[in-house]
Design an enzyme around this catalytic site. Structure first.
Site, PDB file in Angstrom:
ATOM      1  N   GLU B  33       0.851  -1.199   0.000  1.00 40.87           N
ATOM      2  CA  GLU B  33       0.000   0.000   0.000  1.00 40.87           C
ATOM      3  C   GLU B  33       0.883   1.243   0.000  1.00 40.87           C
ATOM      4  O   GLU B  33       1.811   1.346   0.777  1.00 40.87           O
ATOM      5  CB  GLU B  33      -0.899  -0.028   1.242  1.00 40.87           C
ATOM      6  CG  GLU B  33      -1.680   1.238   1.506  1.00 40.87           C
ATOM      7  CD  GLU B  33      -2.569   1.671   0.336  1.00 40.87           C
ATOM      8  OE1 GLU B  33      -3.384   0.875  -0.130  1.00 40.87           O
ATOM      9  OE2 GLU B  33      -2.399   2.834  -0.119  1.00 40.87           O
ATOM     10  N   ALA B  48     -20.927   3.730   2.470  1.00 39.35           N
ATOM     11  CA  ALA B  48     -20.808   2.732   3.537  1.00 39.35           C
ATOM     12  C   ALA B  48     -21.966   1.746   3.589  1.00 39.35           C
ATOM     13  O   ALA B  48     -22.274   1.197   4.634  1.00 39.35           O
ATOM     14  CB  ALA B  48     -20.625   3.410   4.895  1.00 39.35           C
ATOM     15  N   HIS B  51     -25.010  -3.116   0.060  1.00 39.22           N
ATOM     16  CA  HIS B  51     -26.154  -3.030  -0.849  1.00 39.22           C
ATOM     17  C   HIS B  51     -26.921  -4.345  -0.916  1.00 39.22           C
ATOM     18  O   HIS B  51     -26.424  -5.394  -0.512  1.00 39.22           O
ATOM     19  CB  HIS B  51     -25.664  -2.657  -2.258  1.00 39.22           C
ATOM     20  CG  HIS B  51     -25.374  -1.202  -2.403  1.00 39.22           C
ATOM     21  ND1 HIS B  51     -26.357  -0.241  -2.367  1.00 39.22           N
ATOM     22  CD2 HIS B  51     -24.206  -0.529  -2.570  1.00 39.22           C
ATOM     23  CE1 HIS B  51     -25.804   0.967  -2.523  1.00 39.22           C
ATOM     24  NE2 HIS B  51     -24.496   0.813  -2.636  1.00 39.22           N
ATOM     25  N   ILE B 342     -13.347  -1.602  -9.509  1.00 43.48           N
ATOM     26  CA  ILE B 342     -14.244  -1.999  -8.423  1.00 43.48           C
ATOM     27  C   ILE B 342     -14.936  -0.736  -7.903  1.00 43.48           C
ATOM     28  O   ILE B 342     -14.592  -0.195  -6.865  1.00 43.48           O
ATOM     29  CB  ILE B 342     -13.498  -2.776  -7.317  1.00 43.48           C
ATOM     30  CG1 ILE B 342     -12.646  -3.895  -7.942  1.00 43.48           C
ATOM     31  CG2 ILE B 342     -14.504  -3.334  -6.320  1.00 43.48           C
ATOM     32  CD1 ILE B 342     -13.420  -4.951  -8.707  1.00 43.48           C
ATOM     33  N   CYS B 449     -17.222  18.922  17.570  1.00 43.39           N
ATOM     34  CA  CYS B 449     -16.182  19.958  17.511  1.00 43.39           C
ATOM     35  C   CYS B 449     -15.097  19.614  16.502  1.00 43.39           C
ATOM     36  O   CYS B 449     -14.185  20.404  16.298  1.00 43.39           O
ATOM     37  CB  CYS B 449     -15.596  20.234  18.887  1.00 43.39           C
ATOM     38  SG  CYS B 449     -14.344  19.070  19.411  1.00 43.39           S
TER      39      CYS B 449
END
Ligand SMILES: Cc1cc2nc3c(=O)[nH]c(=O)nc-3n(C[C@H](O)[C@H](O)[C@H](O)COP(=O)(O)OP(=O)(O)OC[C@H]3O[C@@H](n4cnc5c(N)ncnc54)[C@H](O)[C@@H]3O)c2cc1C
Lengths: 417, 496
Positions: B33, B48, B51, B342, B449
């Site tokens: 990565e 998020a 489905h 994807i 905050c």
């Protein structure tokens, strides 16, 4: 519940100037006091405010923030007031009108405190970039003013070198000077309103350090790859609407948001305390008691103050309120006189007056005016003022005899002379 | 001899593949990565949603249609094994006009074909029973109970932690810059941190999958970014109980109104196609946010005032040529597997993609996989102070006082939570400490905050635990340092 149970007359939540003053006063009244603060140290935001300007009214001397809070901490020590730091109140329960429970956690464990009264003095939080509608990249180099102040003056970290400050309130102006003093280039202060938001003495800073102030302007966008590279500024008209074609970019690596404070009242709204939309803080009577009996508020969680002296004064008044509450099993008043907001008054606290005691009214105007009269028509009171500005809080004393003249309300208004 | 596998990209897809493959004795897996932590690509900013699988046309997009429903089913197991924050609250696709029902019927049919259970069209009365605050003019909805929501980055983190516990090696801040191919076979990947040998290279590089594929000499597809923007509101603002969709158009599933798993009302995304070279432009825009607002209002008229927003953000969908997921072993280059394009519903499909890749390795690369005798399917979620009971707090505090100290007031995150997060960061190999790494593990800084109180405390904890100076701590990896030096650095004339 496995928490340790404690018992006090008064729990003061928040160890800033309002809470410190309240705790000291309550202890002086002979009450059994517990003071709680979530920071590592007492003093609230004062220890990070290393500039002068504190205590001119209260101590009749000009002190820095750390000096001001130090004096109070000395009193806390001398009076042997019980306190916890690193202690976060998780919940307030209104067990009955005469008993409250404060649940808090700390490195010593979780505690449940039974108390007769609560003085709530948790201060305010700052508005952040998302709340004021700035779009663009979410990158490093964007700080609220208080955050930058903590970084610089508590932890000794320099956030960046080319700075744009959003908002010309006192905090923004003081941070402009702070950055300049440490050798950073403050490229601009951007103010939405047509007038500066801070006290006149702080606006002087801009001249002293040759920092450009853009009135009637707003920052609309921030761009950068990993950290801020530039911000986009636009002019606004008298209705605060953006004027197309006026946009320009300022290159900088740091953007400081100083766009106002909001009282922190989350724990109070949870138990049904009424909030005044104008102040963002609770609705209170002349002892700063909220609509839930036995819960008092002071300082910036009541309303945003511009002087620490007023904050300390409110803390002491709340302590007096707590004392009366405990002595009498509640605050007695046959009728409450409502303080109404008239012409050019944006906010006014306290909201209800008893007529049994003298009161300081804290108020702010909506817009600047010169040669005005502050008028209280129901009680025939007039005060001449050369100028009123939104940035400067009005503090007006009403005597109990004056208040008692009113039937059910007193209006406060600003009229042209 | 073990087969060496290099997976490029530690997003939800790369992580899921790594977890599935970590089960096999005869594989040595490297997850590579370029960012400082896992899950910071496409997987970071999306809706998020897990489905339902009714949306993808099996004729046009067979991979999407197959893997979405399969992924949905697998997530039910994965969220439990890995203790990933989730909620199965179901979705309602709302009809505002009579004609909308035609589209809902089509979706229902398609859902049945794809194997989606329990869908049905409900009438006005039932809709208002389920969602009293939906647009009063709504006429009905398609109800899809199997839809859910998860924390997408927490999911990537959980999966990677589990993969590492099962022997996967993670290489962070390692950017693949070339793929070594000899005689039509992959030999490994060139990175800024040296060469990593591999017999199998799996390209799960999200938005950059076309560029990685080109490095192997395969260039039949391109990925272009499609931006989606979002608003998240302060806590305490009532949102819907279900995920609310408008009736979809041919181009988009539309702007969703939902209460995301931490309880905040969220609206978004729109869809704006960007030029191909805008793959890192995750800036929010006035126009995009405005569009989202208008569209969300159509199904949810009670939007809060604008100043109740606590965050806006944007994500980029990796849209491939052709529109379907590209998941296959490329014949021209032996050992090279593309897992590209994807786009949505990639989060939902990820676990199924993992198994698909396993099957490809066995079937197309002819590698017989041997299961480990001991493979650990479980991973424990970190301590979240806000989920503890008072007696648990006291027990923890007795062991470690840091658990009694609240760092993030808005979300009640304790210093103990943060220290645990830092330990977990180190466990998977995070070298550059960042506030975001702590944020995604603990939720600190994501409340009302937005970190203006706790960021400083977290910076100091990171500095202490990593043994560096506080200004070297980053917001989100190298280049986003918190400061430029100590407070006197400019006066001494030392800042770069
Ligand atoms: C706005 C939006 C909304 C969405 N909503 C949903 C939803 O509700 N439900 C759903 O199922 N799906 C949704 N999706 C789709 C889903 O987010 C993606 O399909 C999924 O996250 C893709 O994961 P990934 O692992 O392929 O990509 P990524 O998460 O981008 O992972 C790829 C990784 O590869 C790394 N990388 C790239 N190049 C290199 C290199 N050269 N060397 C090393 N590393 C490299 C990147 O840094 C990145 O971390 C949405 C997407 C967007 C943008």
């Amino acid at each position: 519940m496995n928490s340790t149970i404690l018992q006090y007359d008064v729990v003061v939540i928040g160890g800033g100037p309002a809470g410190l003053a309240a705790a000291v006063k309550a202890k002086e009244y002979g009450l059994n006091v517990l003071l709680l603060d979530e920071n590592d140290y007492l003093g609230g935001i004062l220890p990070q405010c290393i500039h002068p300007g504190f205590g001119i009214h209260y101590f009749r001397e000009e002190l820095t923030g750390p000096e001001f809070s130090h004096r109070f901490m000395q009193r806390v020590k001398d009076l042997k007031i019980d306190y916890f730091v690193k202690a976060r109140v998780l919940e307030i329960k209104n067990y009955s009108d005469l008993e409250k429970i404060v649940v808090f956690t700390s490195p010593e464990g979780a505690f449940e405190v039974w108390t007769k009264a609560i003085i709530y003095a948790t201060g305010a939080r700052e508005r952040h970039a998302f709340e004021i509608g700035i779009v663009g990249d979410r990158v490093a180099g964007i700080y609220t003013a208080g955050e930058a102040q903590t970084l610089m003056d508590i932890y000794g970290v320099m956030p960046g070198k080319e700075v744009v400050i959003v908002g010309s309130g006192d905090v923004g102006l003081i941070m402009a000077r702070r950055f300049a003093l440490e050798g950073a280039k403050v490229k601009a202060v951007i103010e939405l309103m047509p007038y500066p938001g801070g006290l006149a003495r702080n606006v002087m800073i801009l001249r002293d350090f040759s920092i450009p102030l853009y009135l009637s302007h707003k920052v609309v966008e921030v761009r950068g790859k990993k950290r801020v590279e530039k911000v986009k500024v636009m002019k606004v008209d008298e209705n605060l609407r953006e004027i197309p074609g006026t946009e320009f970019w300022i290159k900088c690596d740091t953007m400081i948001i100083s766009a106002g404070l909001i009282p922190q009242v989350k724990l109070l709204t949870g138990i049904g305390v009424e909030i005044d939309p104008a102040t963002g803080g609770p609705v209170v009577n002349d002892l700063l008691e909220t609509t839930v009996p036995g819960i008092f508020v002071a300082g910036n969680s009541l309303l945003i103050n511009d002087l620490v002296d007023y904050v300390a004064e409110q803390g002491e008044l709340a302590a007096y309120g707590a004392k009366l509450f405990i002595e009498n099993g509640g605050i007695p008043a046959e009728k409450w006189i409502k303080l109404e907001k008239g012409n050019n008054i944006r906010l006014a606290v306290p909201h209800y007056l008893s007529g049994k005691r003298d009161v300081y009214i804290y108020a702010r105007v909506k817009k600047p005016m010169e040669n005005v009269v502050l008028n209280f028509p129901e009680i025939d009171k007039k005060i001449r003022l050369p100028v009123v500005r939104p940035a400067e809080m009005l503090r007006i004393r009403l005597r109990k005899e004056e208040i008692a003249k009113a039937k059910d309300k007193i209006t406060m208004e600003v009229i042209q002379q | 001899m073990k087969t060496k596998v290099a997976i490029i990209g530690a997003g939800i897809v790369g992580a899921s593949i790594a977890r599935v493959l970590s089960r096999y004795e005869n594989l040595e897996i490297h997850l590579i990565e370029k960012e400082a932590d896992v899950g910071w690509g496409v997987s970071k900013a999306n809706t998020a949603l897990i489905h339902g699988g009714y949306d993808d046309d099996p004729d046009k997009y067979p991979m999407r249609a197959k893997l979405c429903i399969k992924g949905n089913r697998l997530w039910h197991q994965w969220v439990k094994e890995l203790e990933i924050p989730h909620i199965w609250n179901g979705a309602l696709i709302v009809a505002l006009k009579d004609e909308d029902f035609d589209e809902l019927e089509r979706l229902l049919e398609r859902g049945k074909r794809n194997g989606v259970p329990e869908m049905r069209i409900i009438d006005r009365e039932e809709l208002f029973h389920l969602e009293p605050n939906v647009n009063p003019n709504a006429l009905g909805a398609l109800y899809v109970p199997i839809v859910g929501q998860i924390g997408p980055i927490p999911a990537v983190i959980a999966i990677v932690e589990n993969a590492v516990a099962n022997g996967v090696k993670v290489h962070l801040e390692t950017e693949v810059r070339g793929i070594k191919v000899e005689n039509g076979e992959v030999k490994g990947v060139e990175t800024n941190n040296g060469f990593i040998e591999a017999d199998i290279v799996i390209n799960a590089a999200g938005l950059y999958a076309d560029e990685i594929s080109k490095m192997a000499g395969i260039d039949y597809f391109e990925i272009h970014p499609r931006k989606g923007e979002y608003w998240i509101f302060d806590e305490g603002i009532p949102g819907p109980n279900h995920v609310l969709f408008p009736t979809p158009t041919p181009i988009s599933k539309g702007v969703v109104v939902t209460t995301e798993i931490s309880g905040h009302l969220m609206i978004g995304p729109n869809a704006q196609d960007l030029p191909k070279d805008y793959k890192d432009d995750t800036s929010t825009t006035r126009g995009g946010l405005e569009e989202v607002w208008q569209k969300a209002q159509e199904i949810w008229p009670n939007l809060p005032p604008r100043w109740k927003v606590i965050r806006t953000f944007a994500g980029l969908r990796p849209e491939p040529t052709g529109g379907d997921f590209i998941i296959k072993a490329e014949e021209e280059v032996q050992g090279f597997i593309n897992v590209a394009g994807i786009r949505s519903p990639g989060l939902t499909s990820a676990p199924a993609i993992g198994y698909e890749v396993r099957d490809i390795i066995e079937r197309d690369l002819g590698i017989k996989l041997k299961e480990k005798e001991k493979w650990n399917p479980y991973r424990k979620e970190i301590t979240h102070f806000f989920m503890l009971q008072p007696n648990q707090i006291n027990e923890l505090v007795k062991k470690n006082p840091a658990y009694g100290r609240i760092v993030c007031r808005c979300n009640k995150v304790s210093e103990g939570d943060v220290l645990e997060a830092i330990e977990r960061m180190k466990f998977i190999g995070v070298k550059t400490p960042s506030v975001d790494s702590v944020k995604f593990r603990t939720k600190a800084t994501t409340g009302t905050c937005q970190g203006s109180f706790c960021k400083v405390v977290i910076i100091n904890l990171l500095a202490r635990e990593y043994g560096i100076l506080p200004w070297k701590v980053t917001l989100k990896g190298k280049g986003s340092e918190i400061g430029i030096g100590d407070v006197k650095v400019l006066l001494r004339g030392e800042a770069q």
